[in-house]
Design an enzyme around this catalytic site. Structure first.
Site, PDB file in Angstrom:
ATOM      1  N   ASP A  87      40.793  28.217  41.715  1.00  0.00           N
ATOM      2  CA  ASP A  87      40.066  29.393  42.219  1.00  0.00           C
ATOM      3  C   ASP A  87      39.012  29.851  41.222  1.00  0.00           C
ATOM      4  OD1 ASP A  87      42.624  29.966  40.883  1.00  0.00           O
ATOM      5  OD2 ASP A  87      41.969  32.052  40.952  1.00  0.00           O
ATOM      6  N   ASN A  88      39.052  29.306  40.026  1.00  0.00           N
ATOM      7  CA  ASN A  88      38.040  29.635  39.028  1.00  0.00           C
ATOM      8  C   ASN A  88      37.101  28.455  38.784  1.00  0.00           C
ATOM      9  OD1 ASN A  88      39.229  32.139  38.748  1.00  0.00           O
ATOM     10  ND2 ASN A  88      40.553  31.486  37.065  1.00  0.00           N
ATOM     11  N   ASP A 109      34.519  33.269  35.741  1.00  0.00           N
ATOM     12  CA  ASP A 109      35.764  33.937  35.400  1.00  0.00           C
ATOM     13  C   ASP A 109      36.064  33.903  33.899  1.00  0.00           C
ATOM     14  OD1 ASP A 109      38.192  35.268  35.602  1.00  0.00           O
ATOM     15  OD2 ASP A 109      38.444  34.533  37.632  1.00  0.00           O
ATOM     16  N   ARG A 153      34.321  28.551  45.657  1.00  0.00           N
ATOM     17  CA  ARG A 153      35.183  27.893  44.673  1.00  0.00           C
ATOM     18  C   ARG A 153      35.916  26.742  45.337  1.00  0.00           C
ATOM     19  NH1 ARG A 153      36.845  32.947  41.984  1.00  0.00           N
ATOM     20  NH2 ARG A 153      35.442  34.484  42.819  1.00  0.00           N
ATOM     21  N   ARG A 194      28.333  41.120  38.668  1.00  0.00           N
ATOM     22  CA  ARG A 194      28.217  39.699  38.356  1.00  0.00           C
ATOM     23  C   ARG A 194      27.185  39.072  39.302  1.00  0.00           C
ATOM     24  NH1 ARG A 194      33.783  36.468  38.036  1.00  0.00           N
ATOM     25  NH2 ARG A 194      33.876  36.716  40.284  1.00  0.00           N
ATOM     26  N   LYS A 216      32.637  43.792  40.301  1.00  0.00           N
ATOM     27  CA  LYS A 216      33.996  43.400  39.899  1.00  0.00           C
ATOM     28  C   LYS A 216      34.673  44.623  39.271  1.00  0.00           C
ATOM     29  CE  LYS A 216      36.352  39.986  36.972  1.00  0.00           C
ATOM     30  NZ  LYS A 216      36.162  38.796  36.142  1.00  0.00           N
ATOM     31  N   ARG A 222      39.692  42.454  43.541  1.00  0.00           N
ATOM     32  CA  ARG A 222      39.070  43.583  42.848  1.00  0.00           C
ATOM     33  C   ARG A 222      37.560  43.385  42.758  1.00  0.00           C
ATOM     34  NH1 ARG A 222      40.136  42.789  36.429  1.00  0.00           N
ATOM     35  NH2 ARG A 222      40.578  40.568  36.423  1.00  0.00           N
ATOM     36  N   ASP A 271      45.547  46.776  40.995  1.00  0.00           N
ATOM     37  CA  ASP A 271      44.927  48.084  41.220  1.00  0.00           C
ATOM     38  C   ASP A 271      43.455  47.987  41.618  1.00  0.00           C
ATOM     39  OD1 ASP A 271      43.813  47.260  38.869  1.00  0.00           O
ATOM     40  OD2 ASP A 271      44.483  48.952  37.658  1.00  0.00           O
ATOM     41  N   GLY A 272      42.932  46.744  41.656  1.00  0.00           N
ATOM     42  CA  GLY A 272      41.531  46.579  42.047  1.00  0.00           C
ATOM     43  C   GLY A 272      40.531  46.934  40.963  1.00  0.00           C
TER      44      GLY A 272
HETATM   45  P1  AMP Z   1      41.924  35.813  37.970  1.00  0.00           P
HETATM   46  O1  AMP Z   1      43.096  35.516  37.118  1.00  0.00           O
HETATM   47  O2  AMP Z   1      41.025  36.887  37.417  1.00  0.00           O
HETATM   48  O3  AMP Z   1      41.181  34.597  38.383  1.00  0.00           O
HETATM   49  O4  AMP Z   1      42.489  36.481  39.298  1.00  0.00           O
HETATM   50  C1  AMP Z   1      43.369  35.840  40.152  1.00  0.00           C
HETATM   51  C2  AMP Z   1      43.547  36.655  41.404  1.00  0.00           C
HETATM   52  O5  AMP Z   1      44.099  37.928  41.098  1.00  0.00           O
HETATM   53  C3  AMP Z   1      42.291  36.931  42.198  1.00  0.00           C
HETATM   54  O6  AMP Z   1      42.645  36.899  43.543  1.00  0.00           O
HETATM   55  C4  AMP Z   1      41.906  38.316  41.746  1.00  0.00           C
HETATM   56  O7  AMP Z   1      41.132  38.989  42.693  1.00  0.00           O
HETATM   57  C5  AMP Z   1      43.268  38.966  41.591  1.00  0.00           C
HETATM   58  N1  AMP Z   1      43.275  40.077  40.632  1.00  0.00           N
HETATM   59  C6  AMP Z   1      43.170  39.994  39.280  1.00  0.00           C
HETATM   60  N2  AMP Z   1      43.225  41.226  38.730  1.00  0.00           N
HETATM   61  C7  AMP Z   1      43.354  42.112  39.748  1.00  0.00           C
HETATM   62  C8  AMP Z   1      43.487  43.517  39.826  1.00  0.00           C
HETATM   63  N3  AMP Z   1      43.465  44.310  38.750  1.00  0.00           N
HETATM   64  N4  AMP Z   1      43.613  44.068  41.053  1.00  0.00           N
HETATM   65  C9  AMP Z   1      43.641  43.317  42.157  1.00  0.00           C
HETATM   66  N5  AMP Z   1      43.537  41.992  42.158  1.00  0.00           N
HETATM   67  C10 AMP Z   1      43.401  41.373  40.960  1.00  0.00           C
HETATM   68 MG    MG Z   2      39.448  34.263  39.226  1.00  0.00          MG
END
Ligand code: AMP
Ligand code: MG
Length: 482
Positions: free
Chosen positions: A248-249, A258, A178, A171, A108, A88, A120-121
């Site tokens: 990944d964070n 994040d 990462r 951002r 973002k 997203r 949903d991005g």
């Molecule tokens: P995060 O927990 O924010 O570090 O996200 C983990 C993964 O989920 C990453 O690959 C994000 O891009 C993906 N992600 C989180 N929220 C969404 C969303 N609403 N739509 C698409 N991808 C998401």
């Molecule tokens: Mg993340």
């Protein structure tokens, strides 16, 4: 705004070229004028407010920019996921700031990409406000972090537990590399890509290593490890709980990245957890050093094929560096904690003074920030001294004796620089977000930020955010999937 994109030159397996999905009715909600100045944006971006909202929502793509979504993998709560990536987010490109530093500018919440899986991005306004305030507060506290330039409301609804207004956050980061980016290529055994990625990261973040030949990979590892140590020590200084320290964070630059389920600790306890999905306390306040170390082991694993062709030799080399983590962490942690109690030159006998204070705080359920603030003020205020003496008993007398022997330093000034008076407390954060959502205005967020931007001095601005009701954090929960 002049954007370049050095990441694109790495090759198309590193990203997907993809445009943001346009939004219905973009409007600027929060705008970080100071950061815009640092990025020299006002010089190069001469746009009306409406046009700005179009740019930072992703509706208008500035000529010469080609947005990309980055590929990465990651260990989430200990489990390896071979493909995550920007689901997203869109990297618009890089910009050089007034200090000559290259910064990523990323949207973002700007729509789906091939990494979105079922998402949903999109980004909801509440969490976008939270990330904006938190990251700017961390920066003001002097802690390495990604920054927030602007929050745009989209005029669309996003569906979470309840329907919420949508937002796009811009951002700004030293980079978006990462540990998970390295894991992505390591898992695919693409050593060539891994080497290219390392050289890119070295060039961007650790240019001194460029002349180090084959040794550059392990030295790069060491630099990243040291920045992680420095970062987590800083989190421990102010009571920050990241909440989702997945690989990944974990940014290679050493910035906090994040701001999903993060929170601030009030009452001191190393077991403090607020994230609703962290049921076993993997990312609890006191577990953060161990997790940073775990993440660095994962990082080292990705670099093994570059460190030495002979796997056993590579493992031995990596291990010799990893073995220094605990010692380095402890040393820096104690140094930081000693500054919190006004000691510039730490003696071995001070260790127990520090740990006894922490034990007392835990037993008596004292607020972490308040205790250090009171300790600081007690040096020059009799009323505060009386209060903290009652709370800390013999420990206080012993501490006074110790700092009475500090020479060539000013304990109170040192403590004042180390102990914030105001932090983005959960209680105020939630109220501020609520007020923004109910009114549709950013006034409450602006006022909170105004106080958080000068965190080391009590003022008429900070006073209303320094305290919370005694039970404010009981049952408090933060969420991923925002
Ligand atoms: P995060 O927990 O924010 O570090 O996200 C983990 C993964 O989920 C990453 O690959 C994000 O891009 C993906 N992600 C989180 N929220 C969404 C969303 N609403 N739509 C698409 N991808 C998401
Ligand atoms: Mg993340």
């Amino acid at each position: 705004m002049k954007l370049s994109n050095s990441y694109e030159r790495l090759g198309d397996i590193f990203y997907e070229t993809v445009l943001p999905e346009p939004v219905k009715d973009p409007n600027t909600f929060l705008w970080n004028r100071k950061l815009a100045e640092e990025l020299l944006l006002s010089d190069s971006l001469d746009l009306s407010e409406k046009a700005m909202a179009q740019v930072f929502s992703g509706n208008t793509i500035l000529s010469g920019t080609e947005p990309i979504a980055l590929a990465y993998a990651g260990h989430q709560f200990g489990n390896f996921v071979p493909q995550l990536g920007d689901g997203r987010a869109h990297l618009l490109g890089e910009i050089t700031d007034q200090f000559g530093q290259r910064k990523d500018v990323q949207l973002k919440g700007s729509g789906r990409t091939s990494f979105s899986r079922n998402g949903d991005g999109r980004y909801a306004l509440g969490p976008a406000i939270r990330e904006y305030i938190m990251s700017e507060a961390m920066d003001a506290l002097g802690i390495p972090t990604t920054r927030s330039l602007v929050v745009i409301t989209t005029g669309e609804t996003v569906y979470r537990e309840v329907p919420q207004p949508g937002a796009v956050l811009t951002r700004v980061a030293a980079s978006h590399l990462r540990v998970g980016t390295f894991e992505y290529f390591a898992a695919r055994q693409n050593h060539q890509a891994l080497e290219r990625l390392c050289d890119y990261a070295i060039n961007r973040h650790y240019p001194d290593l460029q002349g180090c030949g084959e040794e550059r990979f392990i030295l790069f590892f060491e630099k990243v490890m040291k920045r992680q140590i420095a970062l987590v020590v800083e989190w421990m200084r102010v009571g920050f709980i990241h909440g989702v320290m997945n690989t990944d964070n974990t940014a290679i630059s050493g910035e906090t990245i994040d701001y999903g389920p993060c929170a601030m600790m009030g009452v001191y306890s190393p077991n403090t957890v607020f994230s609703s999905i962290d049921r076993h306390g993997r990312y609890a306040f006191g577990n953060q050093p161990a997790i940073a170390q775990w993440n660095m082991v994962r990082f080292a694993e990705t670099l093994l094929p570059l460190i030495d062709k002979n796997e056993k030799v590579a493992v031995d080399i990596a291990r010799s560096y990893l073995d220094t983590f605990s010692g380095l962490f402890k040393e820096q942690y104690l140094k930081m904690m000693s500054r919190k109690i006004g000691i510039a030159e730490l003696l071995p006998s001070d260790h127990q003074l520090i740990f006894r204070l922490l034990d007392l705080m835990e037993q008596k359920q004292l607020d972490y920030t308040h205790t250090f603030d009171r300790l600081t003020r007690s040096i020059s205020s009799e009323a505060t001294e009386k209060q903290i003496r009652e709370e800390l008993g013999d420990w206080y007398a012993e501490w006074l004796l110790r700092i009475g022997h500090v020479v060539d330093a000013e304990p109170q000034a040192l403590m004042r620089r180390t102990n914030p008076v105001v932090i983005p407390r959960n209680y105020h954060m939630e109220r501020v977000i609520q007020a923004c959502l109910e009114s549709g205005e950013s006034t409450a967020a602006e006022a909170f930020l105004d106080a958080l931007l000068s965190p080391y001095a009590t003022s008429s601005k900070t006073r209303q955010y320094q305290h919370v009701p005694a039970d404010a954090d009981i049952g408090y929960q933060t969420f991923c999937g925002t």
